[in-house]
Design a protein around this motif. Structure first.
Motif, PDB file in Angstrom:
ATOM      1  N   THR A  14       0.791  -1.125  -0.048  1.00  0.00           N
ATOM      2  CA  THR A  14      -0.027   0.127  -0.131  1.00  0.00           C
ATOM      3  C   THR A  14       0.783   1.331  -0.017  1.00  0.00           C
ATOM      4  N   LEU A  15       1.858   1.162   0.891  1.00  0.00           N
ATOM      5  CA  LEU A  15       2.746   2.500   0.893  1.00  0.00           C
ATOM      6  C   LEU A  15       3.382   2.668  -0.472  1.00  0.00           C
ATOM      7  N   ARG A  16       4.059   1.538  -0.883  1.00  0.00           N
ATOM      8  CA  ARG A  16       4.775   1.706  -2.218  1.00  0.00           C
ATOM      9  C   ARG A  16       3.785   2.407  -3.334  1.00  0.00           C
ATOM     10  N   SER A  17       2.610   1.647  -3.202  1.00  0.00           N
ATOM     11  CA  SER A  17       1.640   2.216  -4.326  1.00  0.00           C
ATOM     12  C   SER A  17       1.351   3.760  -3.982  1.00  0.00           C
ATOM     13  N   ARG A  18       1.057   4.067  -2.987  1.00  0.00           N
ATOM     14  CA  ARG A  18       0.819   5.710  -2.527  1.00  0.00           C
ATOM     15  C   ARG A  18       2.159   6.502  -3.167  1.00  0.00           C
ATOM     16  N   ILE A  19       3.332   5.854  -2.838  1.00  0.00           N
ATOM     17  CA  ILE A  19       4.505   6.488  -3.240  1.00  0.00           C
ATOM     18  C   ILE A  19       4.463   6.636  -4.856  1.00  0.00           C
ATOM     19  N   SER A  20       4.414   5.457  -5.503  1.00  0.00           N
ATOM     20  CA  SER A  20       4.420   5.342  -7.073  1.00  0.00           C
ATOM     21  C   SER A  20       3.339   5.840  -7.706  1.00  0.00           C
ATOM     22  N   ASP A  21       2.205   6.066  -7.185  1.00  0.00           N
ATOM     23  CA  ASP A  21       1.060   6.908  -7.801  1.00  0.00           C
ATOM     24  C   ASP A  21       0.951   8.547  -7.606  1.00  0.00           C
ATOM     25  N   GLY A  22       2.012   8.713  -6.858  1.00  0.00           N
ATOM     26  CA  GLY A  22       2.346  10.242  -6.676  1.00  0.00           C
ATOM     27  C   GLY A  22       1.346  10.731  -5.362  1.00  0.00           C
ATOM     28  N   GLU A  23       0.703  10.044  -4.509  1.00  0.00           N
ATOM     29  CA  GLU A  23      -0.176  10.582  -3.569  1.00  0.00           C
ATOM     30  C   GLU A  23       0.857  11.126  -2.338  1.00  0.00           C
ATOM     31  N   TYR A  24       2.064  10.050  -2.334  1.00  0.00           N
ATOM     32  CA  TYR A  24       3.036  10.587  -1.485  1.00  0.00           C
ATOM     33  C   TYR A  24       4.044  11.163  -2.515  1.00  0.00           C
ATOM     34  N   ARG A  25       4.564  12.537  -2.641  1.00  0.00           N
ATOM     35  CA  ARG A  25       5.622  12.842  -3.951  1.00  0.00           C
ATOM     36  C   ARG A  25       6.915  13.051  -3.114  1.00  0.00           C
ATOM     37  N   PRO A  26       7.994  12.931  -4.004  1.00  0.00           N
ATOM     38  CA  PRO A  26       9.188  13.077  -3.531  1.00  0.00           C
ATOM     39  C   PRO A  26       9.503  14.263  -2.471  1.00  0.00           C
ATOM     40  N   GLY A  27      10.109  13.999  -1.645  1.00  0.00           N
ATOM     41  CA  GLY A  27      10.187  15.116  -0.455  1.00  0.00           C
ATOM     42  C   GLY A  27       9.057  15.064   0.466  1.00  0.00           C
ATOM     43  N   TYR A  28       8.227  14.294   0.297  1.00  0.00           N
ATOM     44  CA  TYR A  28       6.985  14.368   1.219  1.00  0.00           C
ATOM     45  C   TYR A  28       7.184  13.638   2.508  1.00  0.00           C
ATOM     46  N   ARG A  29       6.942  14.200   3.690  1.00  0.00           N
ATOM     47  CA  ARG A  29       6.959  13.509   4.746  1.00  0.00           C
ATOM     48  C   ARG A  29       5.847  12.665   5.151  1.00  0.00           C
ATOM     49  N   LEU A  30       6.414  11.208   5.439  1.00  0.00           N
ATOM     50  CA  LEU A  30       5.589  10.357   5.631  1.00  0.00           C
ATOM     51  C   LEU A  30       4.590  10.607   6.921  1.00  0.00           C
ATOM     52  N   PRO A  31       3.461  10.012   7.183  1.00  0.00           N
ATOM     53  CA  PRO A  31       2.595  10.219   8.434  1.00  0.00           C
ATOM     54  C   PRO A  31       3.491   9.503   9.409  1.00  0.00           C
ATOM     55  N   PRO A  32       3.136  10.012  10.820  1.00  0.00           N
ATOM     56  CA  PRO A  32       3.974   9.527  11.977  1.00  0.00           C
ATOM     57  C   PRO A  32       3.613   7.930  11.841  1.00  0.00           C
ATOM     58  N   GLN A  33       4.642   7.228  12.553  1.00  0.00           N
ATOM     59  CA  GLN A  33       4.403   5.944  12.998  1.00  0.00           C
ATOM     60  C   GLN A  33       3.228   5.553  13.526  1.00  0.00           C
ATOM     61  N   ARG A  34       2.925   6.352  14.541  1.00  0.00           N
ATOM     62  CA  ARG A  34       1.676   6.020  15.311  1.00  0.00           C
ATOM     63  C   ARG A  34       0.345   6.080  14.402  1.00  0.00           C
ATOM     64  N   ALA A  35       0.255   7.240  13.754  1.00  0.00           N
ATOM     65  CA  ALA A  35      -0.582   7.594  12.710  1.00  0.00           C
ATOM     66  C   ALA A  35      -0.882   6.289  11.770  1.00  0.00           C
ATOM     67  N   LEU A  36       0.105   5.746  11.371  1.00  0.00           N
ATOM     68  CA  LEU A  36       0.189   4.634  10.447  1.00  0.00           C
ATOM     69  C   LEU A  36      -0.377   3.296  11.014  1.00  0.00           C
ATOM     70  N   ALA A  37       0.186   3.208  12.343  1.00  0.00           N
ATOM     71  CA  ALA A  37      -0.500   2.103  13.095  1.00  0.00           C
ATOM     72  C   ALA A  37      -1.765   1.941  13.246  1.00  0.00           C
ATOM     73  N   GLU A  38      -2.357   3.268  13.641  1.00  0.00           N
ATOM     74  CA  GLU A  38      -3.878   3.349  13.783  1.00  0.00           C
ATOM     75  C   GLU A  38      -4.664   3.134  12.480  1.00  0.00           C
ATOM     76  N   GLU A  39      -4.010   3.769  11.482  1.00  0.00           N
ATOM     77  CA  GLU A  39      -4.575   3.473  10.018  1.00  0.00           C
ATOM     78  C   GLU A  39      -4.863   2.174   9.618  1.00  0.00           C
ATOM     79  N   PHE A  40      -3.797   1.273   9.966  1.00  0.00           N
ATOM     80  CA  PHE A  40      -3.781  -0.169   9.505  1.00  0.00           C
ATOM     81  C   PHE A  40      -4.127  -1.023  10.499  1.00  0.00           C
ATOM     82  N   GLU A  41      -4.342  -0.410  11.441  1.00  0.00           N
ATOM     83  CA  GLU A  41      -4.568  -1.176  12.852  1.00  0.00           C
ATOM     84  C   GLU A  41      -3.649  -2.186  13.137  1.00  0.00           C
ATOM     85  N   VAL A  42      -2.325  -1.949  13.389  1.00  0.00           N
ATOM     86  CA  VAL A  42      -1.326  -2.895  13.630  1.00  0.00           C
ATOM     87  C   VAL A  42      -0.535  -2.255  14.553  1.00  0.00           C
TER      88      VAL A  42
END
Length: 126
Positions: A14-42
């Motif tokens: 999912t994260l690779r796809s977000r990067i390759s599709d341009g949702e997360y552009r070069p230089g973009y700061r990814l959401p914090p680990q806590r936010a990603l953990a909550e989003e994916f429920e892991v």
């Protein structure tokens, strides 16, 4: 968000796809680990393993205390391709494109370096 729940491999894809599709552009700061953990429920541990894998593959760069950013130059390989045994790679990629699992590249750039006509070669020229 329960449809996004998944294993590390699914989160990685999912994260690779977000990067390759341009949702997360070069230089973009990814959401914090806590936010990603909550989003994916892991757990955060799972997110850390996924981010380490993305870093190893060259998708992101991270620094302790600064978070993770998408690299300015992304890897050339198609990241969403399924892992297959060597020797079947081209066939598996063609099937994955046909099945809609990955997109076909819009173009392929190829650069050939040929020896000079005046260079002595250890084999006969055609």
């Amino acid at each position: 968000m329960s449809e996004q729940r998944g294993t590390g491999a699914a989160i990685l894809a999912t994260l690779r796809s977000r990067i390759s599709d341009g949702e997360y552009r070069p230089g973009y700061r990814l959401p914090p680990q806590r936010a990603l953990a909550e989003e994916f429920e892991v757990s955060r541990d799972t997110i850390q393993r996924v981010l380490n894998e993305l870093k190893t593959e060259g998708w992101i760069e991270s620094r302790q205390g600064s978070g993770s950013r998408v690299r300015a130059t992304l890897p050339i390989h198609v990241s969403t391709q399924p892992k297959v045994s060597p020797g079947r790679t081209a066939r598996a990629q063609a099937e994955a494109i046909r099945d809609g699992q990955i997109r076909a590249p819009e173009r392929i750039a190829l650069r050939l370096l040929l020896p000079s006509d005046t260079t002595e070669l250890p084999y006969p020229r055609a």
